[in-house]
Write a protein that holds these residues in place. Structure first.
Motif, PDB file in Angstrom:
ATOM      1  N   PRO A 181      15.469  -4.134 -60.325  1.00 60.58           N
ATOM      2  CA  PRO A 181      15.413  -3.490 -59.000  1.00 60.58           C
ATOM      3  C   PRO A 181      13.977  -3.452 -58.482  1.00 60.58           C
ATOM      4  N   VAL A 182      13.822  -3.628 -57.183  1.00 63.96           N
ATOM      5  CA  VAL A 182      12.510  -3.522 -56.558  1.00 63.96           C
ATOM      6  C   VAL A 182      12.193  -2.048 -56.345  1.00 63.96           C
ATOM      7  N   THR A 183      10.984  -1.635 -56.714  1.00 63.93           N
ATOM      8  CA  THR A 183      10.568  -0.248 -56.562  1.00 63.93           C
ATOM      9  C   THR A 183       9.697  -0.113 -55.325  1.00 63.93           C
ATOM     10  N   LEU A 184      10.254   0.512 -54.291  1.00 63.03           N
ATOM     11  CA  LEU A 184       9.515   0.757 -53.049  1.00 63.03           C
ATOM     12  C   LEU A 184       9.596   2.245 -52.717  1.00 63.03           C
ATOM     13  N   THR A 185       8.525   2.792 -52.163  1.00 61.30           N
ATOM     14  CA  THR A 185       8.537   4.161 -51.654  1.00 61.30           C
ATOM     15  C   THR A 185       8.616   4.106 -50.130  1.00 61.30           C
ATOM     16  N   TYR A 216      20.389 -10.064 -50.179  1.00 57.33           N
ATOM     17  CA  TYR A 216      19.063  -9.927 -50.770  1.00 57.33           C
ATOM     18  C   TYR A 216      18.224  -8.921 -49.983  1.00 57.33           C
ATOM     19  N   ALA A 217      18.280  -9.009 -48.654  1.00 55.77           N
ATOM     20  CA  ALA A 217      17.519  -8.069 -47.827  1.00 55.77           C
ATOM     21  C   ALA A 217      17.975  -6.636 -48.081  1.00 55.77           C
ATOM     22  N   ALA A 218      19.288  -6.430 -48.152  1.00 51.26           N
ATOM     23  CA  ALA A 218      19.824  -5.091 -48.396  1.00 51.26           C
ATOM     24  C   ALA A 218      19.363  -4.558 -49.749  1.00 51.26           C
ATOM     25  N   GLU A 219      19.362  -5.416 -50.752  1.00 51.11           N
ATOM     26  CA  GLU A 219      18.923  -4.987 -52.090  1.00 51.11           C
ATOM     27  C   GLU A 219      17.426  -4.711 -52.113  1.00 51.11           C
TER      28      GLU A 219
END
Length: 311
Positions: A19-23, A225-228
């Motif tokens: 998973p990509v970790t974004l704040t 992909y964008a949603a994930e």
């Protein structure tokens, strides 16, 4: 411990995307860098397994990594220009992986399902043996590709471009300032644009050509992909259901695409192995019928997807 067992232990395992970790405070530029780093990690983590040419799943996961990466680059192209020379090399890598993956799907998925469904067609087993040989050859070819100087240069260039923020070199001051704006609001707009593009292409899903349905599938992949990528910025049950619905749609569209690819590969086998022409023709016809049934079933999935709204 036997030599054979040691060799089996030494085989690299396939690595799926993390998973990509974004704040929610992340900037466009930092978000882009995190997403690209995540995609590159999946590609590079599967490099050893692909080089061993033994596990089709390593090829699959490395290909997923390249496609996620290419999708991310398109997603951010309005802010971050990607060098055409690197794009060309990334396309080369994806094509190498794609050829091996297509052959693996035919040998390990499509034909075994057909053999199970048609046990009286004994020549299908011989057909699969040829397909397995073809898949092995393709994996050897992609193994050479990922151990080549060309691949090494590509990975080094991508790492250098990412770590050095080289995209800034071609931007004016206004564009550089835009990179520091919060990603969250732009992510919602960008995802909506992808969603709208998919809905527009989907109008040709039922009556379109195989090529048009393939474009629907590509649009579905890019939307998922964008949603994930952006899920951490707008976590919700609605978004999770949106992704689940996309996954179901992708599965059916993927099966239809596998049938179209199998038709082409089976035609190649017909030409190279005339003694198997009859069984290859049988397989092709069976797959055409199955694809038509999938097309009938995709309507309900598409109707469900169209009913889903993004907040």
């Amino acid at each position: 411990m036997t030599t054979e067992f040691k060799a089996q232990v030494a085989l690299a395992a396939a690595v799926k995307a993390e998973p990509v970790t974004l704040t929610r405070e992340v900037s466009i530029e930092d978000g882009f860098r995190l997403i690209v780093s995540n995609c590159l990690k999946q590609v590079q983590d599967n490099q050893r397994g692909v080089a061993q040419a033994a596990d089709p799943e390593c090829v699959h996961q490395m290909r997923v990594g390249t496609r996620r990466l290419r999708s991310a680059l398109r997603l951010f192209e309005r802010w971050v220009p990607f060098p055409p020379a690197l794009q060309e090399e990334l396309t080369w890598l994806d094509e190498q992986l794609g050829a091996a993956r297509d052959a693996d799907v035919l040998a390990d998925t499509t034909l075994p399902m057909l053999i199970e469904a048609c046990p009286d067609e004994q020549d299908l087993v011989l057909l699969r043996q040829v397909a397995l040989g073809m898949a092995g050859d393709k994996r050897q070819q992609v193994a050479k590709a990922v151990t080549s100087a060309r691949y090494s240069h590509l990975m080094l260039a991508l790492d250098s471009w990412r770590e050095g923020s080289c995209w800034r070199d071609s931007l004016d001051e206004t564009a550089r300032v835009a990179l520091q704006k919060p990603l969250e609001k732009r992510a919602r707009k960008t995802l909506r644009r992808r969603h709208e593009k998919l809905l527009k292409r989907g109008k040709r899903l039922a009556r379109g050509t195989p090529e048009e349905r393939h474009r629907v599938r590509i649009a579905a992949n890019n939307t998922r992909y964008a949603a994930e990528f952006f899920l951490p910025l707008q976590p919700s049950e609605q978004m999770e259901r949106f992704i689940e619905c996309l996954e179901a749609l992708q599965d059916v569209l993927g099966s239809m695409n596998d049938a179209a690819v199998a038709d082409r590969l089976l035609h190649d086998i017909e030409v190279s192995h005339p003694e198997l022409a009859s069984s290859a023709a049988f397989a092709r016809e069976h797959l055409r019928v199955a694809a038509k049934q999938d097309l009938e079933g995709v309507g309900a999935l598409w109707k469900r997807f169209k009913s889903m709204a993004l907040s």
